[in-house]
Design a protein around this motif. Structure first.
Motif, PDB file in Angstrom:
ATOM      1  N   MET A   1       0.767  -1.097   0.181  1.00 14.62           N
ATOM      2  CA  MET A   1      -0.123  -0.132  -0.048  1.00 14.62           C
ATOM      3  C   MET A   1       0.958   1.056  -0.029  1.00 14.62           C
ATOM      4  O   MET A   1       2.092   1.054   0.434  1.00 14.62           O
ATOM      5  CB  MET A   1      -0.769  -0.003   1.199  1.00 14.62           C
ATOM      6  N   SER A   2       0.292   2.221  -0.326  1.00 15.12           N
ATOM      7  CA  SER A   2       1.012   3.742  -0.485  1.00 15.12           C
ATOM      8  C   SER A   2       0.968   4.365   1.114  1.00 15.12           C
ATOM      9  O   SER A   2       0.474   5.539   1.055  1.00 15.12           O
ATOM     10  CB  SER A   2       0.427   4.466  -1.474  1.00 15.12           C
ATOM     11  N   VAL A   3       1.225   3.726   2.078  1.00 16.23           N
ATOM     12  CA  VAL A   3       1.157   4.221   3.350  1.00 16.23           C
ATOM     13  C   VAL A   3       2.398   4.573   4.159  1.00 16.23           C
ATOM     14  O   VAL A   3       2.337   5.277   5.083  1.00 16.23           O
ATOM     15  CB  VAL A   3       0.067   3.506   4.266  1.00 16.23           C
ATOM     16  N   GLU A   4       3.416   4.059   3.119  1.00 17.58           N
ATOM     17  CA  GLU A   4       4.865   4.578   3.781  1.00 17.58           C
ATOM     18  C   GLU A   4       5.247   3.911   5.275  1.00 17.58           C
ATOM     19  O   GLU A   4       5.547   4.575   6.247  1.00 17.58           O
ATOM     20  CB  GLU A   4       5.255   5.791   3.797  1.00 17.58           C
ATOM     21  N   VAL A   5       4.859   2.452   5.220  1.00 14.89           N
ATOM     22  CA  VAL A   5       5.234   1.876   6.284  1.00 14.89           C
ATOM     23  C   VAL A   5       6.836   1.922   6.676  1.00 14.89           C
ATOM     24  O   VAL A   5       7.553   1.494   5.934  1.00 14.89           O
ATOM     25  CB  VAL A   5       4.876   0.260   6.421  1.00 14.89           C
ATOM     26  N   SER A   6       7.041   2.335   7.931  1.00 17.39           N
ATOM     27  CA  SER A   6       8.603   2.265   7.973  1.00 17.39           C
ATOM     28  C   SER A   6       9.295   1.263   9.032  1.00 17.39           C
ATOM     29  O   SER A   6      10.344   1.440   9.636  1.00 17.39           O
ATOM     30  CB  SER A   6       8.985   3.589   8.824  1.00 17.39           C
ATOM     31  N   GLY A   7       8.194   0.417   9.421  1.00 17.88           N
ATOM     32  CA  GLY A   7       8.557  -0.682  10.372  1.00 17.88           C
ATOM     33  C   GLY A   7       7.506  -1.726  10.224  1.00 17.88           C
ATOM     34  O   GLY A   7       6.589  -1.193  10.453  1.00 17.88           O
ATOM     35  N   ALA A   8       7.963  -3.014  10.117  1.00 12.76           N
ATOM     36  CA  ALA A   8       6.921  -4.177  10.144  1.00 12.76           C
ATOM     37  C   ALA A   8       7.762  -5.240  10.837  1.00 12.76           C
ATOM     38  O   ALA A   8       8.650  -5.760  10.367  1.00 12.76           O
ATOM     39  CB  ALA A   8       6.727  -4.524   8.633  1.00 12.76           C
ATOM     40  N   ALA A   9       6.894  -5.756  11.701  1.00 15.14           N
ATOM     41  CA  ALA A   9       7.467  -6.841  12.591  1.00 15.14           C
ATOM     42  C   ALA A   9       6.304  -7.778  13.138  1.00 15.14           C
ATOM     43  O   ALA A   9       5.230  -7.416  13.329  1.00 15.14           O
ATOM     44  CB  ALA A   9       8.278  -6.421  13.853  1.00 15.14           C
ATOM     45  N   HIS A  10       6.605  -8.768  13.356  1.00 16.60           N
ATOM     46  CA  HIS A  10       5.708  -9.765  14.143  1.00 16.60           C
ATOM     47  C   HIS A  10       6.194 -10.439  15.072  1.00 16.60           C
ATOM     48  O   HIS A  10       7.432 -10.934  15.209  1.00 16.60           O
ATOM     49  CB  HIS A  10       5.384 -10.986  12.956  1.00 16.60           C
ATOM     50  N   LEU A  11       5.576 -10.332  16.229  1.00 13.50           N
ATOM     51  CA  LEU A  11       5.947 -10.834  17.725  1.00 13.50           C
ATOM     52  C   LEU A  11       5.128 -11.943  18.258  1.00 13.50           C
ATOM     53  O   LEU A  11       3.890 -11.602  18.664  1.00 13.50           O
ATOM     54  CB  LEU A  11       6.017  -9.740  18.652  1.00 13.50           C
ATOM     55  N   PRO A  12       5.496 -13.065  18.021  1.00 14.79           N
ATOM     56  CA  PRO A  12       4.773 -14.525  18.206  1.00 14.79           C
ATOM     57  C   PRO A  12       4.380 -14.301  19.784  1.00 14.79           C
ATOM     58  O   PRO A  12       5.197 -13.491  20.722  1.00 14.79           O
ATOM     59  CB  PRO A  12       5.506 -15.556  17.909  1.00 14.79           C
ATOM     60  N   GLU A  13       3.289 -14.949  20.173  1.00 10.67           N
ATOM     61  CA  GLU A  13       2.791 -15.073  21.611  1.00 10.67           C
ATOM     62  C   GLU A  13       3.853 -15.173  22.795  1.00 10.67           C
ATOM     63  O   GLU A  13       3.998 -14.639  23.926  1.00 10.67           O
ATOM     64  CB  GLU A  13       1.813 -15.854  21.765  1.00 10.67           C
ATOM     65  N   SER A  14       5.048 -16.012  22.200  1.00  5.68           N
ATOM     66  CA  SER A  14       5.863 -16.448  22.898  1.00  5.68           C
ATOM     67  C   SER A  14       6.998 -15.323  23.700  1.00  5.68           C
ATOM     68  O   SER A  14       7.719 -15.274  24.765  1.00  5.68           O
ATOM     69  CB  SER A  14       6.875 -17.434  22.473  1.00  5.68           C
ATOM     70  N   VAL A  15       6.684 -14.373  22.824  1.00  5.13           N
ATOM     71  CA  VAL A  15       7.575 -12.919  23.147  1.00  5.13           C
ATOM     72  C   VAL A  15       6.888 -11.694  23.489  1.00  5.13           C
ATOM     73  O   VAL A  15       7.326 -10.727  23.963  1.00  5.13           O
ATOM     74  CB  VAL A  15       8.781 -12.716  21.988  1.00  5.13           C
ATOM     75  N   ARG A  16       5.642 -11.972  22.857  1.00  7.16           N
ATOM     76  CA  ARG A  16       4.695 -10.456  22.947  1.00  7.16           C
ATOM     77  C   ARG A  16       4.797 -10.058  24.212  1.00  7.16           C
ATOM     78  O   ARG A  16       4.737  -8.472  24.328  1.00  7.16           O
ATOM     79  CB  ARG A  16       3.328 -10.910  22.554  1.00  7.16           C
ATOM     80  N   GLY A  17       4.744 -10.608  25.582  1.00  2.12           N
ATOM     81  CA  GLY A  17       4.639  -9.920  26.541  1.00  2.12           C
ATOM     82  C   GLY A  17       5.824  -9.206  27.135  1.00  2.12           C
ATOM     83  O   GLY A  17       5.840  -8.507  28.189  1.00  2.12           O
ATOM     84  N   ARG A  18       7.163  -9.449  26.413  1.00  2.00           N
ATOM     85  CA  ARG A  18       8.128  -8.868  26.873  1.00  2.00           C
ATOM     86  C   ARG A  18       8.452  -7.768  26.118  1.00  2.00           C
ATOM     87  O   ARG A  18       9.458  -7.165  26.115  1.00  2.00           O
ATOM     88  CB  ARG A  18       9.446  -9.928  26.606  1.00  2.00           C
ATOM     89  N   PHE A  19       7.522  -7.185  25.536  1.00  2.00           N
ATOM     90  CA  PHE A  19       7.684  -5.790  24.693  1.00  2.00           C
ATOM     91  C   PHE A  19       6.732  -4.818  25.289  1.00  2.00           C
ATOM     92  O   PHE A  19       5.457  -5.095  25.672  1.00  2.00           O
ATOM     93  CB  PHE A  19       7.314  -6.121  23.170  1.00  2.00           C
ATOM     94  N   ALA A  20       7.143  -3.550  25.144  1.00  2.28           N
ATOM     95  CA  ALA A  20       6.528  -2.291  25.604  1.00  2.28           C
ATOM     96  C   ALA A  20       5.739  -2.420  26.698  1.00  2.28           C
ATOM     97  O   ALA A  20       4.608  -1.935  26.979  1.00  2.28           O
ATOM     98  CB  ALA A  20       5.382  -2.034  24.344  1.00  2.28           C
TER      99      ALA A  20
END
Length: 399
Positions: free
Chosen positions: A208-227
């Motif tokens: 898409m023409s939305v200029e994404v500057s970061g694209a990541a996938h955080l599976p459930e095994s690590v999701r809780g250790r972010f932010a």
């Protein structure tokens, strides 16, 4: 304990390397020593750029800076912050995952081609490098490139030194381009997707023409250790938008509408977005104080989840994905499984695997970098012979 040399000038570094060449004393090049767990082997002396510090020229209007190689990265970023400018490639800080100390240097950033989440749209560290000065294995001072983007003299040489990990020359000065700091940023989160579904969602966003500057996938095994636990329940597929506030608002609405068919969609505010992408950049879930083997694997964006799925059938692994799935942070539960990993890297179309962390005895015996194809290896040997004919510089991952 092997000697640590820390010259205070380029001329002193040249004299030291000349003397080492005469005495056939090998040298391990390092910056702040934050990116390596590899100790200098017996008989190899260390040569650090930390004594070569200071910003030499900064032109905010032309968005370029020249600094000595040993200048702390934090000093560079502080000077840029005053003018609301930044390093586009988001250099990562590996001290947490490696358990190292020291201060990252700007020369180490370019010597290791340290590149974070924005790399897949803004380029790697080497793509921001305009010019440099270095001392080769003969003790000769060489200048390549220039201080402005229009001067491309020596561009290939500049790119060759970036990412060489101190194996070709001792960097003394770097000139690089900059970008303005975005006015604001937001992260769109799609929750509950498996790895294959996340790859499809990220591909949709990138088309898409939305200029994404970061694209990541955080599976459930690590999701809780972010932010700080701010992400919604379930695996999180995260997409960053940056720029002027009005533009980000419009682009975010368009992206949310397009991704709604994949799963529940939510947004993270500016401060949470900043924290999240710093943690993605630095591999934060694996800053766990353990020596469990940790890899960074670069493959085609669609191949990352295929690689992890194949590995899970034969080894205990934990992973998350950056660069639209093209960068896999991969932690093994026991052995590094280097042969198995590199076999599967080849099977999914090729790529590059770097062993960042393991037990000291494993590191000492392991080949940290992806083995080169025969033709590439022969070319690399010719380049090495040109820069460092006596094989003086012994590569270590040191930045």
């Amino acid at each position: 304990m092997t000697p640590m040399h820390q010259p205070l000038s380029e001329e002193a570094a040249a004299r030291l390397i000349q003397a080492a060449a005469l005495s056939k004393t090998p040298l391990a090049i390092r910056g702040g020593g934050t990116r390596s767990l590899h100790a200098a082997p017996e008989g190899v002396e260390s040569l650090s750029s930390r004594g070569l510090s200071g910003i030499l020229a900064y032109n905010p209007a032309e968005m370029t800076m020249t600094a000595r190689a040993g200048t702390p990265l934090e000093a560079v970023e502080a000077a840029l912050a005053e003018k609301r400018q930044m390093l586009a490639f988001e250099p990562n800080d590996l001290r947490g995952v490696l358990g190292t100390s020291g201060i990252p240097t700007i020369g180490g950033v370019f010597a290791t081609n340290a590149s974070g989440p924005r790399r897949f749209v803004a380029g790697a560290a080497r793509d921001s490098l305009l010019g440099l000065r270095f001392v080769n294995g003969r003790g000769e001072v060489v200048k390549a490139g220039g201080r402005v983007m229009k001067n491309v003299t020596g561009l290939d040489l500049v790119k060759l030194l970036a990412g060489s990990h101190g194996s070709l020359a001792f960097l003394t000065e770097v000139t690089f381009r900059l970008l303005p700091v975005p006015e604001t940023a937001v992260t769109i989160v799609v929750s509950g997707l498996n790895d294959a579904e996340a790859a499809a969602a990220m591909a949709t966003a990138m088309s898409m023409s939305v200029e994404v500057s970061g694209a990541a996938h955080l599976p459930e095994s690590v999701r809780g250790r972010f932010a700080g636990g701010a992400l919604p329940d379930g695996a999180a597929t995260v997409l960053r938008l940056e720029g002027l506030a009005a533009s980000v608002t419009v682009r975010a609405e368009k992206l949310v509408a397009a991704l709604a068919r994949f799963g529940a969609v939510s947004r993270l505010d500016f401060e949470t977005t900043l924290r999240l992408w710093r943690e993605i950049r630095d591999g934060a879930p694996y800053a766990d104080g353990t020596p469990r083997p940790l890899w960074r694997v670069s493959v085609a964006p669609t191949a990352g989840q295929q690689l992890v799925a194949a590995l899970r059938l034969e080894a205990g692994v934990d992973a998350f994905y950056d660069w639209q799935g093209g960068l896999v942070w991969l932690r093994m539960e026991a052995d590094p499984e280097a042969a198995l990993l590199r076999r599967y890297v080849k099977a999914v179309g090729g790529g590059h695997a770097t062993l960042l962390r393991a037990r000291p005895d494993v590191l000492a015996a392991a080949q940290a970098f992806q083995p080169q194809a025969e033709a590439v290896g022969l070319l690399q040997a010719r380049v090495k012979a040109s820069f460092d004919p006596d094989g003086l510089f012994r590569s270590r991952m040191a930045g």
